[in-house]
Design a protein around this motif. Structure first.
Motif, PDB file in Angstrom:
ATOM      1  N   ILE A   1      -8.987  56.719 -20.751  1.00  0.00           N
ATOM      2  CA  ILE A   1      -8.697  55.323 -21.083  1.00  0.00           C
ATOM      3  C   ILE A   1      -9.469  54.871 -22.318  1.00  0.00           C
ATOM      4  N   GLU A   2     -10.649  55.442 -22.545  1.00  0.00           N
ATOM      5  CA  GLU A   2     -11.371  55.088 -23.763  1.00  0.00           C
ATOM      6  C   GLU A   2     -10.662  55.668 -24.984  1.00  0.00           C
ATOM      7  N   GLY A   3      -9.964  56.795 -24.811  1.00  0.00           N
ATOM      8  CA  GLY A   3      -9.133  57.320 -25.891  1.00  0.00           C
ATOM      9  C   GLY A   3      -7.996  56.371 -26.235  1.00  0.00           C
TER      10      GLY A   3
ATOM     11  N   LYS B   1      -9.200  53.648 -28.539  1.00  0.00           N
ATOM     12  CA  LYS B   1      -9.353  54.080 -29.929  1.00  0.00           C
ATOM     13  C   LYS B   1      -8.001  54.312 -30.600  1.00  0.00           C
ATOM     14  N   SER B   2      -7.015  54.670 -29.800  1.00  0.00           N
ATOM     15  CA  SER B   2      -5.690  54.926 -30.363  1.00  0.00           C
ATOM     16  C   SER B   2      -5.000  53.644 -30.802  1.00  0.00           C
ATOM     17  N   TYR B   3      -5.243  52.544 -30.096  1.00  0.00           N
ATOM     18  CA  TYR B   3      -4.521  51.303 -30.357  1.00  0.00           C
ATOM     19  C   TYR B   3      -5.405  50.192 -30.926  1.00  0.00           C
ATOM     20  N   GLY B   4      -6.704  50.420 -31.027  1.00  0.00           N
ATOM     21  CA  GLY B   4      -7.591  49.391 -31.548  1.00  0.00           C
ATOM     22  C   GLY B   4      -8.845  50.003 -32.118  1.00  0.00           C
ATOM     23  N   SER B   5      -9.945  49.260 -32.024  1.00  0.00           N
ATOM     24  CA  SER B   5     -11.199  49.751 -32.604  1.00  0.00           C
ATOM     25  C   SER B   5     -12.104  50.393 -31.572  1.00  0.00           C
ATOM     26  N   GLY B   6     -11.644  50.472 -30.315  1.00  0.00           N
ATOM     27  CA  GLY B   6     -12.443  51.098 -29.270  1.00  0.00           C
ATOM     28  C   GLY B   6     -12.597  50.177 -28.084  1.00  0.00           C
ATOM     29  N   VAL B   7     -13.519  50.551 -27.190  1.00  0.00           N
ATOM     30  CA  VAL B   7     -13.725  49.753 -25.975  1.00  0.00           C
ATOM     31  C   VAL B   7     -14.496  48.484 -26.308  1.00  0.00           C
ATOM     32  N   SER B   8     -14.261  47.439 -25.518  1.00  0.00           N
ATOM     33  CA  SER B   8     -15.018  46.200 -25.706  1.00  0.00           C
ATOM     34  C   SER B   8     -16.362  46.263 -24.985  1.00  0.00           C
ATOM     35  N   PHE B   9     -16.550  47.273 -24.146  1.00  0.00           N
ATOM     36  CA  PHE B   9     -17.817  47.561 -23.457  1.00  0.00           C
ATOM     37  C   PHE B   9     -17.663  48.926 -22.810  1.00  0.00           C
ATOM     38  N   PRO B  10     -18.746  49.613 -22.472  1.00  0.00           N
ATOM     39  CA  PRO B  10     -18.614  50.922 -21.827  1.00  0.00           C
ATOM     40  C   PRO B  10     -17.851  50.803 -20.502  1.00  0.00           C
ATOM     41  N   SER B  11     -16.849  51.630 -20.315  1.00  0.00           N
ATOM     42  CA  SER B  11     -15.979  51.526 -19.144  1.00  0.00           C
ATOM     43  C   SER B  11     -16.726  51.853 -17.857  1.00  0.00           C
ATOM     44  N   ILE B  12     -16.432  51.074 -16.820  1.00  0.00           N
ATOM     45  CA  ILE B  12     -16.972  51.309 -15.480  1.00  0.00           C
ATOM     46  C   ILE B  12     -15.854  51.902 -14.639  1.00  0.00           C
ATOM     47  N   VAL B  13     -15.980  53.153 -14.283  1.00  0.00           N
ATOM     48  CA  VAL B  13     -14.973  53.848 -13.468  1.00  0.00           C
ATOM     49  C   VAL B  13     -15.738  54.535 -12.344  1.00  0.00           C
ATOM     50  N   SER B  14     -15.735  53.922 -11.154  1.00  0.00           N
ATOM     51  CA  SER B  14     -16.639  54.400 -10.117  1.00  0.00           C
ATOM     52  C   SER B  14     -16.128  54.108  -8.714  1.00  0.00           C
TER      53      SER B  14
END
Length: 464
Positions: free
Chosen positions: A206-208, A211-224
């Motif tokens: 999802i972080e990819g 980057k593919s559609y914008g400038s990156g994540v708005s914060f580090p992703s929480i996947v837990s």
């Protein structure tokens, strides 16, 4: 970038709000990752972007509030730079795109500021949050780094937050683009979710997308699967059937406007009866807030309304005794949701928090904060038409917090500790989050569609 006139108008408004002195808005520099030529991905300072619009490292903007002059300080690329970067526009050409007439080499900045200081002029700056900027301001202004917060411009803090709080139509349009990135991120996470996959695989995928559609994540992703840990950045767990996966993630557009959404769903695609009951309590609170919010409301009132809705569900489930009102009044909901309902959203995922309540003590500024009523101090925040805020209620079963509250005798007679410990200690956590745009008479949810959110929708997508 927006139009030249957008930035010209923003700076003119800021000049009028401050009225006297010189405003300095440093842009960010490149920050080395593990050696000088290997930098972190560049992220411009949001306030510099808001007023000067240039997504380029090592620029400084100056606004003279009395003469009306505006300056950009920076250095043109040399041939040695261009070998590595390719041809780049000059500072003069970049400045013209945002309506700034005066440009200067970086070396002239200190002389400009020292002259202003010698004339007794006030220098307005925002509290710096990056080490590089702290050292830069310290050197330029002759203030020790540890004392910079003592001389910050309170007037500038509130002026900037008041402006950034109210999103224009073009900003809302940009945030709708951020929603589209978030939608792609979350629906991909749902489709990838299954027993045996590692949380990191989903986070990376999802972080990819961001980057593919914008400038990156708005914060580090929480996947837990440990959703009870509010900011759990450990994503090394292997997904297990019967558990819940919490995914809190968002993307930034190329113009650095953010989205922020959270979804929680069963790893195997099917909620257990207990999971469904808790999930629907959170969803009811989430949906209630989305119909409740309107301009003029205090954030604290909105937050308490979400607590009441959650408490009603917990009373019905037998986890709370008495009435929902009694539970909220006693503070018992803080054990189940130990965070605020939401936060401002815009160019930062926690808008203006770089100079907000998380940055320093507001106790000396409480009266001024109440007058300004912006999101930088949530206790005094009054949402306005044009505010964008997150709606993110949750229920969290944190064993250590449960034990602490029980040992201290807190919420005795209100919290059903017997049921809580017998059946919910290892439940985990649930959060549901969407982004709301406040209007004159209500609010609406960001996006032209809804990220799957009901039990039926999630079971259909995740269970495939």
């Amino acid at each position: 970038m927006f139009s030249e006139q957008t930035y010209v108008a923003r700076r003119a408004t800021l000049r009028a709000k401050i009225g006297k002195g010189v405003i300095i808005l440093p842009g960010n520099t490149l920050a080395p990752n593990n050696y000088p030529n290997n930098a972190y991905y560049f992220r411009q300072d949001s306030s510099f972007l808001y007023y000067f619009g240039l997504n380029v490292p090592s620029l400084v903007g100056i606004i003279d509030t009395e003469s009306g002059e505006e300056h950009l300080f920076g250095d043109d690329f040399t041939v040695e730079d261009i070998i590595w970067t390719g041809p780049q526009p000059t500072l003069h050409d970049m400045a013209a795109k945002v309506g700034v007439q005066h440009t200067h080499p970086t070396a002239e900045l200190e002389r400009y500021l020292r002259k202003a200081i010698a004339l007794g002029r006030q220098i307005h700056y925002l509290p710096p949050y990056r080490g590089e900027t702290k050292l830069q301001l310290s050197s330029l202004l002759g203030i020790k780094p540890e004392l910079l917060h003592d001389y910050k411009s309170v007037e500038l803090m509130f002026a900037v937050s008041e402006m950034r709080e109210i999103k224009s139509a073009e900003e809302i349009e940009e945030m709708q683009r951020a929603f589209q990135i978030g939608y792609k991120m979350h629906t991909l996470a749902m489709k990838m979710c299954r027993p045996g996959i590692v949380e990191r695989e989903i986070a990376g995928a999802i972080e990819g997308i961001s980057k593919s559609y914008g400038s990156g994540v708005s914060f580090p992703s929480i996947v837990s699967q440990h959703g009870e840990t509010l900011h759990n950045l450990n994503c090394d767990g292997v997904l297990e059937s019967g558990r819940l996966l919490l995914c809190d993630a968002g993307g930034e557009t190329v113009n650095n406007y953010c989205s922020d959404h959270t979804r929680t769903y069963p790893v195997n695609g099917k909620f257990t009866p207990k999971q469904k009951e808790m999930y629907e309590i959170v969803l009811a609170a989430h949906d209630h807030v989305a119909h409740y919010v309107k301009a003029g409301m205090m954030f604290t009132d909105i937050h308490n309304e979400s607590y009441l809705k959650l408490a009603e569900g917990l009373v019905a489930a037998g986890l709370l005794h008495g009435t929902a009102e009694d539970a909220v009044a006693a503070g018992a909901m803080e054990m189940f949701m130990p965070h605020g309902l939401g936060h401002g959203l815009g160019m930062d995922v926690h808008d203006c928090e770089a100079f907000g309540e998380r940055s320093f003590d507001f106790s000396q500024l409480a009266e001024r904060a109440a007058q300004s009523a912006t999101c930088i101090y949530r206790k005094a925040w009054r949402v306005k038409e044009g505010t964008v805020m997150t709606d993110e209620p949750g229920l969290y079963f944190i064993p250590q917090l449960i034990d602490k509250c029980q040992a201290e005798g807190r919420y005795k007679g209100i919290v059903n500790y017997d049921l809580l410990n017998a059946e919910y200690r290892d439940f985990g956590g649930i959060r549901i989050e969407d982004d709301l745009v406040v209007t004159a008479d209500g609010c609406y949810m960001m996006g032209d569609k809804t990220i799957p959110v009901t039990v039926a929708e999630l079971e259909e997508v995740v269970g495939r």
